[in-house]
Design a protein around this motif. Structure first.
Motif, short mmCIF file in Angstrom:
data_model
loop_
_atom_site.label_atom_id
_atom_site.label_comp_id
_atom_site.label_asym_id
_atom_site.label_seq_id
_atom_site.Cartn_x
_atom_site.Cartn_y
_atom_site.Cartn_z
N PRO A 1 0.81 -1.24 0.00
CA PRO A 1 0.00 0.00 0.00
C PRO A 1 0.83 1.27 0.00
N GLU A 2 2.09 1.19 0.45
CA GLU A 2 2.93 2.39 0.50
C GLU A 2 3.25 2.92 -0.89
N ARG A 3 3.00 2.14 -1.91
CA ARG A 3 3.25 2.58 -3.29
C ARG A 3 2.19 3.57 -3.79
N ARG A 4 1.11 3.72 -3.05
CA ARG A 4 0.04 4.64 -3.48
C ARG A 4 0.58 6.06 -3.58
N VAL B 1 -11.00 2.26 -11.01
CA VAL B 1 -11.22 0.84 -11.29
C VAL B 1 -10.10 0.37 -12.20
N ALA B 2 -9.29 -0.57 -11.73
CA ALA B 2 -8.12 -1.00 -12.48
C ALA B 2 -8.36 -2.29 -13.23
N PHE B 3 -7.86 -2.33 -14.46
CA PHE B 3 -7.68 -3.57 -15.20
C PHE B 3 -6.18 -3.81 -15.26
N LEU B 4 -5.75 -5.04 -14.93
CA LEU B 4 -4.33 -5.37 -14.97
C LEU B 4 -4.14 -6.69 -15.69
N GLY B 5 -3.34 -6.69 -16.75
CA GLY B 5 -3.06 -7.94 -17.44
C GLY B 5 -2.87 -7.72 -18.93
N ARG B 6 -2.69 -8.83 -19.66
CA ARG B 6 -2.62 -8.78 -21.11
C ARG B 6 -3.94 -8.30 -21.67
N VAL B 7 -3.90 -7.34 -22.59
CA VAL B 7 -5.13 -6.80 -23.17
C VAL B 7 -5.51 -7.68 -24.35
N VAL B 8 -6.19 -8.77 -24.03
CA VAL B 8 -6.63 -9.76 -25.02
C VAL B 8 -8.08 -10.10 -24.72
N MET B 9 -8.83 -10.49 -25.74
CA MET B 9 -10.26 -10.68 -25.59
C MET B 9 -10.60 -11.77 -24.58
N GLU B 10 -9.72 -12.79 -24.45
CA GLU B 10 -10.03 -13.87 -23.52
C GLU B 10 -9.98 -13.44 -22.05
N LYS B 11 -9.58 -12.20 -21.79
CA LYS B 11 -9.66 -11.66 -20.44
C LYS B 11 -11.03 -11.05 -20.16
N GLU C 1 2.14 -1.49 -20.98
CA GLU C 1 2.82 -2.41 -20.07
C GLU C 1 3.64 -1.64 -19.05
N GLN C 2 3.49 -2.00 -17.79
CA GLN C 2 4.23 -1.40 -16.70
C GLN C 2 5.00 -2.50 -15.96
N THR C 3 6.18 -2.18 -15.48
CA THR C 3 6.97 -3.15 -14.73
C THR C 3 7.56 -2.47 -13.50
N GLY C 4 8.05 -3.30 -12.58
CA GLY C 4 8.77 -2.80 -11.43
C GLY C 4 7.99 -1.80 -10.61
N ASP C 5 8.68 -0.72 -10.22
CA ASP C 5 8.06 0.30 -9.37
C ASP C 5 6.89 0.99 -10.06
N ASP C 6 6.97 1.17 -11.39
CA ASP C 6 5.89 1.83 -12.11
C ASP C 6 4.60 1.01 -12.03
N LEU C 7 4.73 -0.31 -12.17
CA LEU C 7 3.57 -1.18 -12.06
C LEU C 7 2.98 -1.11 -10.66
N ALA C 8 3.84 -1.23 -9.66
CA ALA C 8 3.35 -1.22 -8.28
C ALA C 8 2.67 0.10 -7.94
N ARG C 9 3.23 1.22 -8.41
CA ARG C 9 2.63 2.53 -8.14
C ARG C 9 1.26 2.66 -8.79
N ALA C 10 1.15 2.22 -10.04
CA ALA C 10 -0.13 2.33 -10.73
C ALA C 10 -1.20 1.48 -10.06
N LEU C 11 -0.82 0.28 -9.65
CA LEU C 11 -1.80 -0.61 -9.02
C LEU C 11 -2.20 -0.09 -7.65
N ALA C 12 -1.23 0.27 -6.84
CA ALA C 12 -1.54 0.74 -5.49
C ALA C 12 -2.29 2.07 -5.51
N SER C 13 -2.15 2.84 -6.58
CA SER C 13 -2.86 4.12 -6.70
C SER C 13 -4.29 3.95 -7.19
#
Length: 396
Positions: free
Chosen positions: A189-192, A209-219, A264-276
Motif C-alpha cells: 500500500p505504500e506505493r500509493r 477501477v483498475a484492469f491489470l493484465g494482457r489486453v486480449v479478448m479472452e480476459k 505495459e508497466q513493470t517494477g516500481d511503475d507497475l506497483a505505483r499504478a496498481l496501489a494508486s
C-alpha cells in the motif's frame, strides 16, 4: 533425495519472450531451485529481444509465430540437437509447463528413458476457444490435454479449485498444489501516490477501477466494458485505469474512451499504478490462479472478480472482495457501485486482502514443486523395484 541431487529439464512454450504471470512464476521457481543446489536447464522458444532476462540456462527451441497472435510462438519440434542436449544434461525429472507439441514429444522422450515427468497447469486453455468462436473444438482440446497429462507422473495446479477441475476431467491421479506468491517489497500500500493520480487527471475522490493484465479478448474485455457502461449509466463517479498491453488494445480503447491506458508497466511503475487504484476488476474466467489478483490484494485493494476457477481460491466473497456470476455485467456494475458508495467496506475488504497476501511467501510456495519432483521420482523408483523394469506412470 536432496535438492542438490535434482537435474530438472523444464520445457515451456514461453519462458521470457512475452511477460505474463505464468512465465514469471517459472522464472521465480528456477531461481529458487538453483538456490537449493538443483541443476536446471530450460527449453523454450526465444526471440532476439525478450520481455525480460531469463533465469537459468535457456536452450532455444525452434518455433514460429502463432497466426493472429504473433507475439506468441508455437514450438515446432524436439530436434536432434535438443535431444542430444537433453541426453548430455541427463535429467532425473522432466517438467513441462505448456501443452504444446514439443511438450508432448518431451514427455515421450522422458518415458522412453525411464525419467518421471510432471506438468504444471497455468491456465484454462479450453476456455479460450469461446473468445475465438471455436467452442466446437473444446471436447477435442480436452481430449488432447487428457492424453498429455495422463502420460505424466503428476500434475501441479495453482489452486485447489483448478485441481478439482483437473480431477473431474480425469487428467491425472496425482495432483498437488503450486500456488503463487507475491513480492511484498514491490507490491504494497505504500506505493500509493496521489500526486501521480492527479498527473493522470484522476481526482482524489474518484473511484479508480483498475484492469491489470494482457489486453486480449479472452480476459473478458467485453464484459469489463459493458459493466463500466452500466456503472456510468447509474451516474457513479469513477475512472478506469488499464495497466497492460496486447493486441486488443485498439478495441478496448474504442470501448472505453475515457480510460487511462498506461501500456505495459513493470517494477516500481507497475506497483505505483496498481496501489494508486481503488479496486481491481477482473471478470476473466480463463485464469488457473490469477497472479494480478494477489498483487492487487498485496497493495490493499479489494477485488471484484468472476466466480471462476482460480479466483475463488484467492478471493473470499464478502471478505476480501466481491464475486460475481461470470458474464453478468449488471451484477459486476452492482459490485463496483457498492465499493464506490461504501468506502468503509472498500477499506475493510482491502485490509483483509492485504492480510492474506502477507501469508503468500514465494520460497514456501516453490518448495511444494520441489517436493512434487521428489515424490514423482520416488514413485517411479518404487514401481521399478516392484516390477523389475522401467514402468510407465499410472493414470486414472
Amino acid at each position: 533425495m536432496q535438492p542438490s541431487d535434482l537435474r530438472i529439464a523444464l520445457v515451456t512454450g514461453n519462458y521470457n519472450y512475452v511477460r505474463d504471470g505464468a512465465n514469471q512464476a517459472l522464472n521465480r521457481l528456477v531461481e529458487y531451485l538453483l538456490r537449493q543446489g538443483a541443476q536446471v536447464r530450460i527449453y523454450s522458444p526465444t526471440i532476439p529481444e525478450p520481455a525480460f532476462a531469463a533465469t537459468g540456462e535457456l536452450i532455444s527451441v525452434p518455433s514460429v509465430a502463432i497466426p493472429f497472435r504473433p507475439e506468441y510462438r508455437w514450438p515446432l519440434a524436439l530436434t536432434p540437437r535438443i535431444r542430444r542436449d537433453l541426453a548430455e544434461f541427463a535429467p532425473n525429472i522432466l517438467h513441462i509447463a505448456s501443452p504444446d507439441l514439443v511438450s508432448h514429444r518431451a514427455v515421450s522422450w522422458a518415458r522412453g528413458h525411464g525419467i518421471p515427468a510432471i506438468a504444471s497447469v497455468h491456465t484454462r486453455f479450453e476456455t479460450y476457444l469461446a473468445y475465438y468462436h471455436l467452442e466446437l473444438l473444446e471436447p477435442a482440446v480436452r481430449l488432447i490435454l487428457r492424453r498429455l497429462y495422463r502420460r505424466c507422473d503428476a500434475l501441479v495446479a495453482p489452486a485447489e479449485s483448478m485441481a478439482a477441475v483437473l480431477r473431474a476431467q480425469r487428467m491425472n491421479r496425482y495432483i498437488s498444489i503450486w500456488t503463487r506468491g507475491v513480492d511484498r517489497a514491490q507490491f504494497n500500500p505504500e506505493r500509493r501516490d496521489m500526486a501521480w493520480r492527479r498527473a493522470n487527471d484522476i481526482a482524489d475522490d474518484e473511484l479508480v477501477v483498475a484492469f491489470l493484465g494482457r489486453v486480449v479478448m479472452e480476459k473478458a474485455l467485453d464484459v469489463f466494458a459493458d459493466a463500466i457502461d452500466a456503472l456510468a449509466e447509474r451516474g457513479v463517479h469513477h475512472h478506469v485505469l488499464v495497466i497492460g498491453e496486447g493486441p486488443a488494445r485498439p478495441w478496448f480503447e474504442q470501448r472505453l474512451p475515457g480510460a487511462v491506458f498506461l501500456g505495459e508497466q513493470t517494477g516500481d511503475d507497475l506497483a505505483r499504478a496498481l496501489a494508486s487504484s481503488d479496486v481491481l476488476f477482473n471478470p476473466s474466467i480463463t485464469e488457473a490462479f490469477g497472479n494480478v489478483t494477489l498483487e492487487a490484494m498485496a497493495c490493499g485493494l479489494p477485488v471484484v472478480a468472476a466466480e471462476a476457477t482460480g479466483t475463488t481460491s484467492i478471493v473470499r466473497g464478502g471478505e476480501t472482495g466481491l464475486l460475481v456470476e461470470p458474464g453478468d455485467s449488471d451484477a459486476f456494475a452492482d459490485a463496483l457501485e457498492a465499493y464506490a458508495t461504501d468506502p468503509a467496506m472498500r477499506a475493510r475488504h482491502g485490509a483483509a486482502g492485504l492480510a492474506y497476501a502477507e501469508t503468500m511467501d514465494w520460497d514456501r510456495i516453490n518448495s511444494a514443486v520441489l517436493d512434487a519432483y521428489v515424490r514423482a521420482i520416488a514413485r517411479r523408483e518404487r514401481r521399478e523395484r516392484l516390477t523389475g523394469r522401467t514402468a510407465a506412470p499410472t493414470a486414472i
